[in-house]
Design an enzyme around this catalytic site. Structure first.
Site, PDB file in Angstrom:
ATOM      1  CD  GLU A 235      -2.701   1.160   2.568  1.00 34.26           C
ATOM      2  OE1 GLU A 235      -3.068   2.246   3.074  1.00 34.26           O
ATOM      3  OE2 GLU A 235      -3.022   0.043   3.050  1.00 34.26           O
TER       4      GLU A 235
ATOM      5  CD  GLU B  62      -3.786   6.986   4.939  1.00 37.82           C
ATOM      6  OE1 GLU B  62      -4.700   6.153   4.790  1.00 37.82           O
ATOM      7  OE2 GLU B  62      -2.812   6.799   5.696  1.00 37.82           O
TER       8      GLU B  62
ATOM      9  CD  GLU C   3      -9.956   4.456   5.674  1.00 31.64           C
ATOM     10  OE1 GLU C   3     -10.257   3.392   6.251  1.00 31.64           O
ATOM     11  OE2 GLU C   3      -8.941   4.609   4.979  1.00 31.64           O
TER      12      GLU C   3
END
Length: 386
Positions: free
Chosen positions: A252, A257, A351
């Protein structure tokens, strides 16, 4: 003898001698005129967005005077030097032997080309290798200029795969596109939903690219965070089920983020709303010889992530080297724990994080814009021979 008479004649004769003697030389001419000094017209040049300066040559002014003059530059940069972006005023002074002087000035004006969608967004430095050029990978790039998500490029939520981390459940209706922007809008579910034994109270988004891509590419997104406690992200991940043997693992690459509201009390989360946070993860390995772990870095963006758009980017240069860029400038390099050489998919995700819990008021009291992570564009580039 008349002494007085002779004395008078003597003095008269003496004065005549002085008069005629002094009149033999012409009186000195006094210089009251200043030198002539002419400067060239202003010089106006344009440089690329990744350049800081350019070498400029011009005709150096020189004073002209009947008795000669000396010309010096008293401000600015000399011809043949490197001139920075902006306006440089060049001033010259010509002075003659009598001290008369003349001053003239002109400007060198250097402006940058605006970034465009034909090349990656680089500022100050262009890292493109010699004899190479960037070509856009169209099926992994989008300007979001239509009113609907392009489903030939993107998949909006896949309930058969990752559905989100409780309490945030991915919902298709959180995704919209208008006025040249993709918006992923966080919200509270009308009523809690229980899925696979987990209770979900909030709605998030998961946009995944249809196509995958391998090492050697440059990825960038111009995005603005929401003001919520939920995430605003731009990243890549592989599908573990696509591989076999020791390649059956998870890699990943997180380019950005962040969150718009910090609810955590942990000190390490204090700047998560005003920084570019990047990471590389190696996990779920099938072979003990494949290292697991995470390596990343972060940098402050100079304000809240929701205040304005920023360009977040990563150059996946090799299996062991990834360069990260913020607003066109390289900010750090990361060497992953394990080799990054598998096919990966782009993801734009909103999220919930377990380290940033839901606030007591539910965290969704803001407007549609406040609750939206906005993407102006996403672009992927590959290098080709020039």
């Amino acid at each position: 003898m008349n002494t007085k008479k002779y004395t008078y004649l003597f003095l008269s004769f003496f004065m005549l001698i002085i008069h005629f003697g002094c009149s033999k030389d012409e009186p000195e001419e006094i210089d009251t005129e200043s030198p002539v000094l002419n400067c060239p017209d202003d010089v106006v040049l344009t440089i690329e967005s990744y350049e800081n300066s350019i070498v400029v040559t011009y005709e150096t002014p020189k004073g002209v005077d009947n008795f000669g003059s000396n010309t010096t530059q008293i401000e600015g940069l000399a011809s043949g030097e490197s001139f920075p972006e902006g306006t440089t005023t060049n001033t010259f002074k010509a002075t003659d032997i009598a001290g008369n002087s003349t001053i003239c000035s002109f400007n060198v004006i250097i402006t940058k080309n605006a970034a465009n969608d034909n090349v990656p967004y680089f500022i100050d430095e262009n890292p493109t290798p010699a004899n190479k050029k960037w070509t856009k990978v169209e099926n992994l790039s989008d300007e979001f200029n239509t009113d609907e998500l392009d489903e030939t490029k993107w998949k909006n939520t896949d309930p058969n795969k990752w559905i989100g981390r409780a309490p945030g459940l991915f919902k298709k209706n959180t995704v919209s596109q208008s006025e040249g922007s993709l918006k992923l809008t966080a919200d509270i579910l009308p009523s809690p939903e229980v899925v696979n034994g987990n209770t979900f109270t909030h709605a998030g988004s998961n946009i995944t690219s249809i196509n995958s891509i391998r090492v050697g590419h440059y990825f960038e997104a111009r995005m603005k965070s929401s003001k919520t406690f939920m995430s605003s992200t731009f990243w890549l991940i592989n599908d573990r089920n696509d591989a076999s043997g020791c390649d059956k693992r998870t890699t990943e690459l997180d380019i950005q983020e962040c969150v718009g509201q910090i609810t955590s009390t942990e000190s390490w989360t204090a700047d998560k709303d005003e920084e570019m946070g990047s990471n590389t993860h190696s996990r779920n390995t099938s072979c003990t010889t494949t290292p697991e772990g995470s390596v990343g870095d972060h940098v402050n963006i100079g304000g809240k992530a929701y205040d304005d758009y920023h360009v977040y980017a990563a150059w996946w240069k090799s299996a062991t080297e990834i360069d990260f860029y913020l607003d066109g400038k390289k900010v750090y390099t990361v060497t992953p724990k394990a080799e990054f050489n598998l096919q990966m998919y782009l993801r734009l995700v909103v999220e919930t994080y377990d380290w940033n819990p839901v606030p007591s008021d539910g965290g969704m009291t803001g407007s549609f814009e406040d609750r939206s992570t906005s993407y102006d564009w996403v672009r992927t580039w590959k290098l080709e021979d020039n």
